[in-house]
Design a protein around this motif. Structure first.
Motif, short mmCIF file in Angstrom:
data_model
loop_
_atom_site.label_atom_id
_atom_site.label_comp_id
_atom_site.label_asym_id
_atom_site.label_seq_id
_atom_site.Cartn_x
_atom_site.Cartn_y
_atom_site.Cartn_z
N ASP A 181 -16.52 74.77 49.82
CA ASP A 181 -17.86 75.08 50.35
C ASP A 181 -17.88 74.41 51.74
O ASP A 181 -18.01 73.27 51.89
N LEU A 182 -17.53 75.20 52.77
CA LEU A 182 -17.42 74.81 54.11
C LEU A 182 -18.58 74.22 54.84
O LEU A 182 -18.64 73.47 55.78
N GLY A 183 -19.79 74.54 54.16
CA GLY A 183 -21.10 73.91 54.48
C GLY A 183 -21.19 72.39 54.42
O GLY A 183 -22.08 71.97 54.91
N LYS B 88 -20.40 79.19 58.58
CA LYS B 88 -19.71 79.49 57.48
C LYS B 88 -19.39 80.96 57.21
O LYS B 88 -18.19 81.35 56.73
N VAL C 41 -21.30 72.63 60.23
CA VAL C 41 -21.01 73.91 59.86
C VAL C 41 -22.20 74.49 58.93
O VAL C 41 -22.54 74.13 57.98
#
Length: 183
Positions: free
Chosen positions: A108-110, A120, A115
Motif C-alpha cells: 500500500d504505497l499510500g 499511487k 503519496v
C-alpha cells in the motif's frame, strides 16, 4: 552758462560720446541668439524605424491572442468562466471506477507520506508497486521517475520516499513513526 558750455565743448562732446557708448553697450550690442531645442521624432530617425513602429501599431493586441476555455463563449461573464473551470475540476476529480491492478506482493504505497490516491495510481501505471522497489531507487532512478510524474515531480526527493520505503519495507514501524509520524 552759455559761456561755460562753449568753453567746455570738448568735455561736453566726450560726455555725450560716453553716454552713447554706455547706452549701446547695455541695449544695442548683439546678444547671442537663444539656443534652439531640437525635437526629433520617429520620422527624423529614418524610414526603417517608422516602418517598425507602424508594424507594432498594426499588430493585433495580446488580448486578442488569448483563447477562452473550451465551451465558453467569447462574451461569457466571469460566472460562466468559473462554472466551466469548476466543471473541468469535477471531471478531473471524479473517482476512478476501478483502481489500477497491483501485482501479487504489492504494498500500500499510500502509507508513504506525500503519496495520495492520484500518485499511487500514477506509480502503479509506471510499474512501481512495492516499498522494496522505492527503497532501491538511486538518484538516477528518482530523476527518471520525476520526469514521468508531471505535476508531482520533485515529491520523491522532497518527501524522502526512499527513506520512508526502507523503513516500511523493513517493518520498523516505531522508527518510521519516530521520524515521519503516525502511519
Amino acid at each position: 552758462m552759455l559761456q561755460s558750455l562753449e568753453a567746455n565743448q570738448i568735455l561736453l562732446a566726450g560726455i555725450v560720446l560716453l553716454v552713447a557708448f554706455v547706452v549701446w553697450w547695455v541695449w544695442g550690442r548683439a546678444r547671442p541668439a537663444p539656443k534652439r531645442r531640437e525635437y526629433t521624432d520617429v520620422l527624423s530617425d529614418g524610414a526603417e524605424k517608422a516602418a517598425r513602429n507602424m508594424a507594432l501599431i498594426d499588430a493585433p493586441s495580446a488580448a486578442a491572442l488569448v483563447t477562452p476555455p473550451p465551451g465558453v463563449g467569447t462574451m461569457a461573464g466571469i460566472g460562466e468562466v468559473v462554472a466551466a473551470a469548476a466543471a473541468e475540476e469535477v471531471v478531473e476529480a471524479a473517482p476512478v471506477s476501478a483502481p489500477a491492478p497491483t501485482p501479487q506482493g504489492g504494498d500500500d504505497l499510500g502509507r508513504i507520506k506525500g503519496v495520495g490516491p492520484k500518485l499511487k495510481a500514477l506509480l502503479a501505471s509506471l510499474g512501481v508497486t512495492s516499498y522494496a522497489q522505492i527503497a532501491a531507487w538511486t538518484d538516477e532512478d528518482i530523476a527518471k521517475i520525476d520526469a514521468q510524474l508531471g505535476t508531482f515531480a520533485g515529491r520523491a526527493t522532497r518527501d524522502n520516499w526512499v527513506e520512508q520505503a526502507k523503513l516500511l519495507a523493513s517493518g520498523d514501524t516505531a522508527a518510521y513513526e519516530a521520524r515521519f509520524g503516525k502511519v
